[in-house]
Scaffold this active site. Structure first.
Site, PDB file in Angstrom:
ATOM      1  N   HIS A   1      56.077  39.797  56.842  1.00 14.17           N
ATOM      2  CA  HIS A   1      56.393  39.944  55.404  1.00 14.17           C
ATOM      3  C   HIS A   1      55.363  39.239  54.531  1.00 14.17           C
ATOM      4  CE1 HIS A   1      60.513  41.057  56.784  1.00 14.17           C
ATOM      5  NE2 HIS A   1      60.252  40.128  57.681  1.00 14.17           N
TER       6      HIS A   1
ATOM      7  N   LYS B   1      31.506  36.602  40.213  1.00 16.59           N
ATOM      8  CA  LYS B   1      32.230  37.465  41.147  1.00 16.59           C
ATOM      9  C   LYS B   1      31.447  37.850  42.393  1.00 16.59           C
ATOM     10  CE  LYS B   1      35.831  39.093  40.724  1.00 16.59           C
ATOM     11  NZ  LYS B   1      36.369  40.189  39.922  1.00 16.59           N
TER      12      LYS B   1
ATOM     13  N   GLU C   1      37.323  47.532  50.242  1.00 20.60           N
ATOM     14  CA  GLU C   1      38.187  48.302  49.334  1.00 20.60           C
ATOM     15  C   GLU C   1      37.944  49.807  49.486  1.00 20.60           C
ATOM     16  OE1 GLU C   1      38.874  45.898  45.302  1.00 20.60           O
ATOM     17  OE2 GLU C   1      36.810  45.893  45.959  1.00 20.60           O
TER      18      GLU C   1
ATOM     19  N   SER D   1      29.740  41.611  39.887  1.00 15.93           N
ATOM     20  CA  SER D   1      30.333  42.225  38.707  1.00 15.93           C
ATOM     21  C   SER D   1      29.261  42.320  37.621  1.00 15.93           C
ATOM     22  CB  SER D   1      31.491  41.354  38.216  1.00 15.93           C
ATOM     23  OG  SER D   1      31.726  41.578  36.844  1.00 15.93           O
TER      24      SER D   1
END
Ligand code: ARG
Length: 459
Positions: free
Chosen positions: A156, A283, A290, A277
């Site tokens: 979980h 970043k 992804e 970024s």
């Protein structure tokens, strides 16, 4: 250029229809398989005396010249010739004259496309198996390096029990192994020759299908001509296998995204496999992971697309089936790209082993060990679970760790505790004690590595 089926028609095909029905813009990718199949077919026609041996040789020579033209970029694929089959056949007729028109004897585009697809998928499955195995090896090598790295095992997404990082990574090697087995199994059903089924009913000409199967290294011939030209279940099976592979890769990618956050801080991605970024200078984004996760949607879409295309089709061949190619090609390219990039990225990942270990020690992750301690002292598991739950609650409320509790405090919950409880509370001890087969102890994880190394192959 004149169409191969123009005899029946008085008027020219509309340009819109040519564009709409054409598949050459994408099925040109099958040219090698199409020619390979045609050469085998021509050999068989010659051997059987359906055409003369000279004609057969002439056809094969012409096809070899076309191969050379395509390879050197001199061949012009024409939209008005619809698909790869008619582009090549027309070029052959142009090259060698009427003899070229004999190639399509005892054959239809319906069994021809089924053949091309089977040859294509067979090659791609083998290539994908190689890539999966490579990635398994990479993961296996990383897991060998991390036999002493502890981390929290999650359920979980809550810290559950301490495990070895090695064990966690090996879980993916197992998944990928089943992927390989599924692909190998699918190969058995792909590797059958459909040629000789012709349009739907077979042929009255004395073909030797077994001979063509042998030339093209098929395990056998399809048994029902209607089935052979009308089903695409072998494409769907491949796409399902691909969907499972990318689902596995996507879960792994998701963990990379999660683990490289400031919140988790379990690892850092190599610079070469991260992106920045355009606005926020600090970043370092996990775009590769992804995109692997994102591309999963495309592969699932392809599977669903094929299932939907096929669901309402009456037997046998229908032109709808031409729509199988783009999803199939896209899936092959996507799976190969994802496996390649993941395999390249993984060795550069730096695991923050200190942070992982500390996290494994926190959040009462050895509570199950306390319950199992009480079971070993004779309590039923339910009772032990309840007592341990109360101890955890006591700790949560008093902001204590399990290891902070004195024996006196523990005795308030059960008289069965003695000094030996303290070693059970350490993550290392917890891991060491999980010696059940497949468990997270060093001994069991090492066994898994030895087994998988034999299957996947050494370094
Ligand atoms: N381009 C077709 C396809 O991909 C080949 C078979 C065409 N057969 C036909 N009868 N129109 O399915």
């Amino acid at each position: 250029m004149k169409k191969l089926w123009s005899g029946r028609f008085k008027e020219k095909t509309s340009k819109i229809v040519e564009y709409f029905t054409g598949s050459i813009s994408f099925d040109h990718r099958l040219w090698k398989y199409d020619i390979k199949g045609s050469i085998a077919h021509a050999k068989m026609l010659g051997k059987q005396g359906i055409i003369t041996l000279e004609e057969s040789k002439k056809i094969i020579k012409g096809l070899e010249e076309i191969t050379n033209e395509i390879e050197t970029g001199r061949f012009v694929f024409r939209e008005e010739l619809e698909d790869i089959h008619m582009n090549i056949e027309s070029a052959l007729i142009k090259k060698i004259g009427d003899t070229g028109g004999k190639l399509h004897t005892a054959r239809s585009r319906n069994d021809q496309i089924a053949l091309d697809l089977r040859l294509f998928i067979r090659t791609e499955i083998k290539g994908i198996i190689v890539l999966v195995k490579k990635f398994q090896k990479t993961l296996l090598n990383i897991s060998i390096k991390h036999l002493d790295t502890l981390m929290p095992g999650y359920t979980h997404l809550q810290r559950a029990q301490p495990v070895l990082l090695s064990h966690h990574i090996l879980a993916y090697v197992e998944m990928l192994q089943r992927d390989v087995e599924r692909l190998k199994d699918a190969l058995k059903r792909v590797n059958l020759l459909p040629l000789g089924s012709c349009a739907v009913a077979g042929t009255s000409l004395p073909v030797d299908r077994a001979y063509v199967a042998k030339l093209l290294e098929f395990d056998g011939v399809s048994q029902n001509s209607i089935d052979a030209v009308s089903d695409r279940d072998f494409v769907i099976e491949f796409l399902s296998n691909a969907a499972i592979i990318i689902m596995h890769l996507s879960r792994l990618a998701e963990e990379l995204v999660l683990w490289s956050t400031e919140e988790f801080k379990f690892m850092e991605l190599p610079d070469a496999f991260a992106t920045g970024s355009s606005i926020m200078p600090q970043k370092k984004n996990p775009d590769v992971a992804e995109l692997v996760r994102g591309k999963t949607g495309r592969v699932y879409g392809s599977l669903l697309s094929l299932l939907t295309i096929m669901k309402g089709l009456p037997l046998s061949y229908n032109r709808d089936m031409q729509e199988d190619k783009i999803p199939l090609f896209d899936t092959v390219d996507t799976i190969k790209a994802c496996l390649t990039v993941m395999n390249e990225m993984f060795p550069g990942i730096k695991f923050n082993t200190k942070r992982m270990h500390e996290t494994a020690d926190e959040a009462y992750s050895t509570a199950t060990d306390v319950a199992e301690y009480l079971v070993k002292k004779g309590l039923s598991f339910r009772k032990a679970h309840e007592i341990t739950g109360k101890i955890v609650l006591y700790c949560v409320e008093g902001k204590k760790k399990l290891g902070d509790l004195t024996l006196k405090e523990l005795h308030n919950f059960s008289g069965l505790f003695s000094n030996d409880i303290y070693s059970c509370l350490k993550a290392e001890e917890s891991v060491k004690s999980r010696r059940s087969p497949g468990g997270t102890s060093l001994k069991e994880v090492t066994k898994q590595i030895i087994r998988l190394r034999k299957i996947v192959g050494g370094r």
